[in-house]
Write a protein that holds these residues in place. Structure first.
Motif, PDB file in Angstrom:
ATOM      1  N   VAL A 120      67.460-108.230  28.876  1.00 18.44           N
ATOM      2  CA  VAL A 120      68.086-107.957  27.517  1.00 18.44           C
ATOM      3  C   VAL A 120      69.480-107.541  27.363  1.00 18.44           C
ATOM      4  N   ALA A 121      70.211-108.292  26.345  1.00 19.42           N
ATOM      5  CA  ALA A 121      71.403-108.176  26.306  1.00 19.42           C
ATOM      6  C   ALA A 121      72.100-106.720  25.850  1.00 19.42           C
ATOM      7  N   ASP A 122      72.616-105.821  26.633  1.00 23.55           N
ATOM      8  CA  ASP A 122      72.953-104.528  26.366  1.00 23.55           C
ATOM      9  C   ASP A 122      74.365-104.840  25.454  1.00 23.55           C
ATOM     10  N   PRO A 123      74.683-103.718  24.697  1.00 26.37           N
ATOM     11  CA  PRO A 123      75.740-104.214  23.585  1.00 26.37           C
ATOM     12  C   PRO A 123      77.157-104.185  24.324  1.00 26.37           C
ATOM     13  N   GLY A 124      77.413-103.451  25.545  1.00 27.59           N
ATOM     14  CA  GLY A 124      78.667-103.753  26.115  1.00 27.59           C
ATOM     15  C   GLY A 124      78.962-105.232  26.811  1.00 27.59           C
ATOM     16  N   THR A 125      77.831-105.484  27.400  1.00 22.77           N
ATOM     17  CA  THR A 125      77.811-107.025  27.884  1.00 22.77           C
ATOM     18  C   THR A 125      78.002-107.995  26.805  1.00 22.77           C
ATOM     19  N   THR A 126      77.264-107.881  25.619  1.00 16.63           N
ATOM     20  CA  THR A 126      77.484-108.552  24.405  1.00 16.63           C
ATOM     21  C   THR A 126      78.758-108.486  24.035  1.00 16.63           C
ATOM     22  N   ALA A 127      79.419-107.500  23.721  1.00 20.21           N
ATOM     23  CA  ALA A 127      80.828-107.334  23.350  1.00 20.21           C
ATOM     24  C   ALA A 127      81.884-108.215  24.049  1.00 20.21           C
ATOM     25  N   ARG A 128      81.542-107.980  25.491  1.00 17.93           N
ATOM     26  CA  ARG A 128      82.511-108.737  26.329  1.00 17.93           C
ATOM     27  C   ARG A 128      82.537-110.197  26.269  1.00 17.93           C
ATOM     28  N   ILE A 129      81.054-110.643  25.986  1.00 18.11           N
ATOM     29  CA  ILE A 129      80.900-112.253  25.916  1.00 18.11           C
ATOM     30  C   ILE A 129      81.451-112.256  24.496  1.00 18.11           C
ATOM     31  N   ALA A 130      81.342-111.843  23.368  1.00 20.16           N
ATOM     32  CA  ALA A 130      81.549-112.073  22.308  1.00 20.16           C
ATOM     33  C   ALA A 130      83.281-112.254  22.294  1.00 20.16           C
ATOM     34  N   VAL A 131      84.111-111.529  22.787  1.00 18.79           N
ATOM     35  CA  VAL A 131      85.499-111.401  22.869  1.00 18.79           C
ATOM     36  C   VAL A 131      85.916-112.668  23.626  1.00 18.79           C
ATOM     37  N   ARG A 132      85.305-112.934  24.827  1.00 20.58           N
ATOM     38  CA  ARG A 132      85.971-114.059  25.417  1.00 20.58           C
ATOM     39  C   ARG A 132      85.569-115.511  24.735  1.00 20.58           C
ATOM     40  N   ALA A 133      84.368-115.437  24.049  1.00 21.77           N
ATOM     41  CA  ALA A 133      84.092-116.610  23.250  1.00 21.77           C
ATOM     42  C   ALA A 133      84.534-116.990  21.998  1.00 21.77           C
ATOM     43  N   PRO A 139      81.524-105.306  15.261  1.00 18.20           N
ATOM     44  CA  PRO A 139      80.863-104.569  16.164  1.00 18.20           C
ATOM     45  C   PRO A 139      79.151-104.821  15.672  1.00 18.20           C
ATOM     46  N   LEU A 140      78.829-106.045  15.322  1.00 19.83           N
ATOM     47  CA  LEU A 140      77.576-106.383  14.920  1.00 19.83           C
ATOM     48  C   LEU A 140      76.354-105.843  16.014  1.00 19.83           C
ATOM     49  N   MET A 141      76.786-106.068  17.312  1.00 21.71           N
ATOM     50  CA  MET A 141      75.883-105.809  18.390  1.00 21.71           C
ATOM     51  C   MET A 141      75.435-104.451  18.343  1.00 21.71           C
ATOM     52  N   LEU A 142      76.169-103.516  17.942  1.00 22.98           N
ATOM     53  CA  LEU A 142      75.810-102.114  18.072  1.00 22.98           C
ATOM     54  C   LEU A 142      74.777-101.611  16.804  1.00 22.98           C
ATOM     55  N   GLY A 143      74.593-102.383  15.968  1.00 24.70           N
ATOM     56  CA  GLY A 143      73.490-102.160  14.875  1.00 24.70           C
ATOM     57  C   GLY A 143      73.222-101.002  14.401  1.00 24.70           C
ATOM     58  N   GLY A 144      74.577-100.262  14.104  1.00 27.43           N
ATOM     59  CA  GLY A 144      74.578 -98.773  13.499  1.00 27.43           C
ATOM     60  C   GLY A 144      76.006 -98.159  13.629  1.00 27.43           C
ATOM     61  N   GLY A 145      75.886 -96.775  13.460  1.00 25.89           N
ATOM     62  CA  GLY A 145      76.954 -95.891  13.173  1.00 25.89           C
ATOM     63  C   GLY A 145      78.566 -96.306  12.712  1.00 25.89           C
ATOM     64  N   PRO A 146      78.890 -95.620  11.814  1.00 19.77           N
ATOM     65  CA  PRO A 146      80.339 -95.894  11.287  1.00 19.77           C
ATOM     66  C   PRO A 146      81.354 -95.853  12.464  1.00 19.77           C
ATOM     67  N   LEU A 147      81.638 -96.955  13.012  1.00 19.17           N
ATOM     68  CA  LEU A 147      82.600 -97.147  14.076  1.00 19.17           C
ATOM     69  C   LEU A 147      83.869 -97.631  13.925  1.00 19.17           C
ATOM     70  N   SER A 299      74.435 -95.526  15.959  1.00 22.60           N
ATOM     71  CA  SER A 299      74.522 -96.564  16.893  1.00 22.60           C
ATOM     72  C   SER A 299      73.690 -96.265  18.053  1.00 22.60           C
ATOM     73  N   GLY A 300      72.954 -95.590  18.455  1.00 19.22           N
ATOM     74  CA  GLY A 300      72.337 -95.349  19.824  1.00 19.22           C
ATOM     75  C   GLY A 300      72.912 -95.755  20.893  1.00 19.22           C
ATOM     76  N   GLY A 301      74.250 -95.247  20.987  1.00 19.80           N
ATOM     77  CA  GLY A 301      74.738 -95.439  22.341  1.00 19.80           C
ATOM     78  C   GLY A 301      75.979 -95.894  22.528  1.00 19.80           C
TER      79      GLY A 301
END
Length: 331
Positions: A120-133, A139-147, A299-301
């Motif tokens: 399962v891809a956790d949000p932190g790993t997903t964000a790091r990969i997204a920035v590199r790519a 912040p779509l990987m977080l699925g919630g909260g006003p951030l 955001s749940g985390g």
């Protein structure tokens, strides 16, 4: 497991975007997106023992790059050779309108690859990969909260609260709906960090108090500031219309051509105001796209930030504009 499926949503542009201080006092680019449900990207990934990693359609290069990075990360965790594979992407979100199409592609691809490896891809790993790519991500990987999210770094600068005030949004297209090359946009050289910090504080208060009117003023101010980066000729007309029909403000994609009229969904006659907004857009010659409600859930985390406490739960939903009210130009 050799196959995996991933899905990711999009958004409807931003409520606030600019330059802000982080916890160390450094200046960072940041944004607060306007959530929506409905459009999104579906990805299917099939692993192979060797060979290249192919993406279909082939022009989705950022998603392919994200899949390659995800394969390497999964192989490292599984302690196995990375191999190759085939990434199949669905229609997804139309490109260049400022709705997070590339990030949606990237997150769906990462999730599909991880699923193919039984992970399962956790949000932190997903964000790091997204920035590199793709150099910057939403912040779509977080699925919630006003951030408040640092899009160039893939980090949360602040969790602004539990949920946005209940909003009804009449979406529309500016600039004829022409795509915008996000990375070609120049930075705001006249950026007033203190001014953006004041808007950040006001947005924090709006979220805490459930104050849709204050949120609308923040979003409108941010849209005006963004005229220095991506001019929208329709913005003055949208502001006049918002005042005329009783909207609390306007919002825009700061790197694309979607925009919207914001309404307080707790107002007893907001349905009437929304209908008036759709009719007003038509009179102005601006294409209305969809009506939806946005009340962003928590955001749940916060796997890679320590700037604010974890918020409580909320919700997000949306629905299409009735055929009698506007054409649906979802991308």
């Amino acid at each position: 497991m050799t196959e995996g499926i991933g899905w990711a949503p999009c958004h409807h542009g931003e409520l606030l975007q600019g330059f802000f201080h982080d916890a160390t006092g450094a200046t960072r680019r940041g944004l607060v997106t306007l959530p929506m449900t409905g459009p999104g990207t579906r990805a299917h990934f099939t692993r192979t023992e060797g060979g290249p990693l192919l993406a279909v359609p082939g022009e989705r290069a950022k998603a392919r790059r994200a899949a390659e990075l995800a394969v390497r990360e999964c192989a490292r965790r599984r302690r196995c050779p990375p191999g190759g594979g085939r990434l199949q992407l669905g229609a997804g979100v139309p490109v260049g309108l400022g709705m997070g199409s590339s990030t949606s592609d990237v997150i769906a691809a990462v999730r599909a690859v991880f699923a193919a490896f039984g992970l399962v891809a956790d949000p932190g790993t997903t964000a790091r990969i997204a920035v590199r790519a793709e150099r910057a991500c939403d912040p779509l990987m977080l699925g919630g909260g006003p951030l408040l999210f640092a899009q160039r770094d893939g980090e949360v600068l602040e969790e602004l609260g539990a949920a946005l005030p209940p909003l009804a949004v009449v979406g529309c297209l500016t600039g004829g709906g022409r795509p915008v090359d996000t990375l070609a946009l120049a930075a705001d050289r006249a950026a007033d960090v203190a001014g953006y910090e004041r808007l950040r504080g006001a947005l924090r208060t709006a979220v805490a108090d459930g104050d849709a009117a204050l949120l609308g003023r923040v979003s409108t101010a941010s849209a005006r500031l963004n005229q220095r980066v991506l001019t929208k000729a329709e913005l003055p007309a949208l502001e006049r219309l918002a005042e005329h029909v009783g909207a609390v403000g306007v919002q825009v994609a700061h790197s694309g051509n979607v925009a919207g009229l914001l309404f307080d969904a707790t107002t007893p006659d907001f349905d009437r105001r929304v209908r008036a907004g759709v009719r007003g857009l038509r009179r102005e010659g601006i294409t209305a796209t969809r009506v939806f409600r946005a009340q962003q859930r928590a955001s749940g985390g916060r796997a890679w930030t320590s700037t604010s406490p974890k918020p409580s739960a909320g919700r997000t939903w949306c629905g299409p504009v009735p055929a009698s009210s506007a054409s649906d130009s979802r991308r």
